[in-house]
Design an enzyme around this catalytic site. Structure first.
Site, PDB file in Angstrom:
ATOM      1  CD  GLN A  98      11.765  -7.538  -1.287  1.00  0.00           C
ATOM      2  OE1 GLN A  98      11.281  -7.380  -0.593  1.00  0.00           O
ATOM      3  NE2 GLN A  98      10.496  -6.679  -2.934  1.00  0.00           N
ATOM      4  N   GLY A 113       0.659  -0.953   0.340  1.00  0.00           N
ATOM      5  CA  GLY A 113      -0.123   0.254  -0.020  1.00  0.00           C
ATOM      6  C   GLY A 113       0.529   1.410   0.192  1.00  0.00           C
ATOM      7  CG  HIS A 150       3.511   1.198  -5.719  1.00  0.00           C
ATOM      8  ND1 HIS A 150       4.634   2.146  -4.889  1.00  0.00           N
ATOM      9  CD2 HIS A 150       4.028   0.108  -5.763  1.00  0.00           C
ATOM     10  CE1 HIS A 150       4.282   1.673  -3.683  1.00  0.00           C
ATOM     11  NE2 HIS A 150       4.598   0.190  -4.224  1.00  0.00           N
ATOM     12  CB  SER A 173      10.642   4.432  -0.014  1.00  0.00           C
ATOM     13  OG  SER A 173      10.397   4.299   0.364  1.00  0.00           O
ATOM     14  CB  SER A 174       6.172   3.864   0.730  1.00  0.00           C
ATOM     15  OG  SER A 174       5.425   2.591   0.421  1.00  0.00           O
ATOM     16  NE  ARG A 175      11.155   1.471   5.213  1.00  0.00           N
ATOM     17  CZ  ARG A 175      10.269   0.587   6.192  1.00  0.00           C
ATOM     18  NH1 ARG A 175       9.978   1.584   7.230  1.00  0.00           N
ATOM     19  NH2 ARG A 175      10.023  -0.196   5.843  1.00  0.00           N
ATOM     20  CD  GLU A 234      15.992  -3.383 -12.437  1.00  0.00           C
ATOM     21  OE1 GLU A 234      17.168  -2.662 -12.177  1.00  0.00           O
ATOM     22  OE2 GLU A 234      15.554  -4.011 -13.423  1.00  0.00           O
TER      23      GLU A 234
END
Length: 285
Positions: A155, A31, A37, A187-189, A150
């Site tokens: 990951q 989310g 995204h 980034s979500s952060r 990427e």
């Protein structure tokens, strides 16, 4: 858009799609969707008939409960974005749906070696959480393709290894890092960063680029010395460094004299916000 929160309903929907021979693409997320995204979703749309986005803030991959609590939750906003991008299905289960017996009693997936080095050393257990939830999503959704950014490079390699060794009939497609104009990776952060901190955060990519340019210009010589210089530069700019080093981009082993495929991987803190980034280089023979 079909919003599904229940595993049984999801399985019924997947059976319907498989009967119609639809090509399914999965974009797994936690989310708090951003341009990175959206680019993954657009890439998926070019390759598949049906795009399924999952939103699940996976507690198994957080070693810090405070970090889990602080993770941005923007479900309504995310739904608007997904509808705008004409995503067919959103799968958004809660924790009890995915881990009915609780986290401690749940079977987990561990990819040896790759999940224990670099980021795995700094965040023990993190990749077990990632691979476990990814396997569950693969089993439930049975995608033909799955799409990953990427930015989380380690990951990505772990998931590719998992798919190959567990014989999943899934093609993993990756998307290069999407950046702001100042070079900061999406980034979500980033939402936790003030405008001033966002400007400061751009020094990370500057340091990575400088390191890559040095390695290229010197054809792989004196890398350790240059890494040390870049680390000092970042510390001076106010970063705390977990990881800033060069690795073989195919294996993530430490680089050797013969290494031609190199990646700089960085994981740093700016105040209480953790930032990750990377950049690949190919040296000439």
């Amino acid at each position: 858009m079909n919003i599904i929160k229940n595993i049984n309903l999801l399985e019924k929907k997947i059976k319907e799609l498989k009967k119609k021979n639809k090509i399914i693409g999965l974009v797994p997320t936690m989310g708090n969707l951003h341009d990175g995204h959206i680019k993954l979703i657009l890439l998926a749309k070019k390759n598949v008939d049906i795009v399924i986005v999952s939103i699940f803030i996976n507690p198994m991959q957080f070693e810090d409960l405070l970090d889990l609590k602080k993770y941005p939750k923007t479900f309504e906003q995310d739904c608007c974005i997904l509808k705008q991008e004409k995503v067919e299905i959103l799968f958004c289960p809660d924790v009890n749906e995915m881990y009915p017996l609780g986290l401690k009693n749940h079977t987990y997936i561990d990819v040896p070696k790759l999940s224990k080095i670099i980021e795995g050393k700094v965040r023990p257990g993190h990749f077990i959480g990632v691979t476990t939830i990814v396997c569950k999503l693969f089993n439930l959704i049975q995608p033909n393709f799955s799409f990953f950014g990427e930015k989380d490079y380690q990951q990505l390699l772990i998931i590719k290894k998992l798919v190959k060794e567990l014989n999943y009939p899934i093609k993993i497609i990756s998307l290069p890092i999407i950046r702001l104009k100042n070079g900061l990776a999406f980034s979500s952060r980033n939402k936790h960063l003030s405008d001033l901190a966002q400007q400061k955060a751009s020094y990370l990519y500057q340091a990575i680029k400088q390191t890559c340019n040095f390695i290229k210009n010197n054809n792989g010589k004196n890398i350790k010395k240059n890494i040390h210089t870049s680390r000092k530069y970042l510390i001076k700019k106010g970063f705390y460094i977990d990881i800033f080093n060069a690795y073989d981009s195919k294996t993530l082993d430490p680089i050797s004299k013969d290494s031609k495929n190199i990646i700089i991987i960085a994981s740093v803190w700016l105040g209480k916000i953790r930032l990750i980034d990377n950049k690949k280089i190919i040296l000439r023979d």
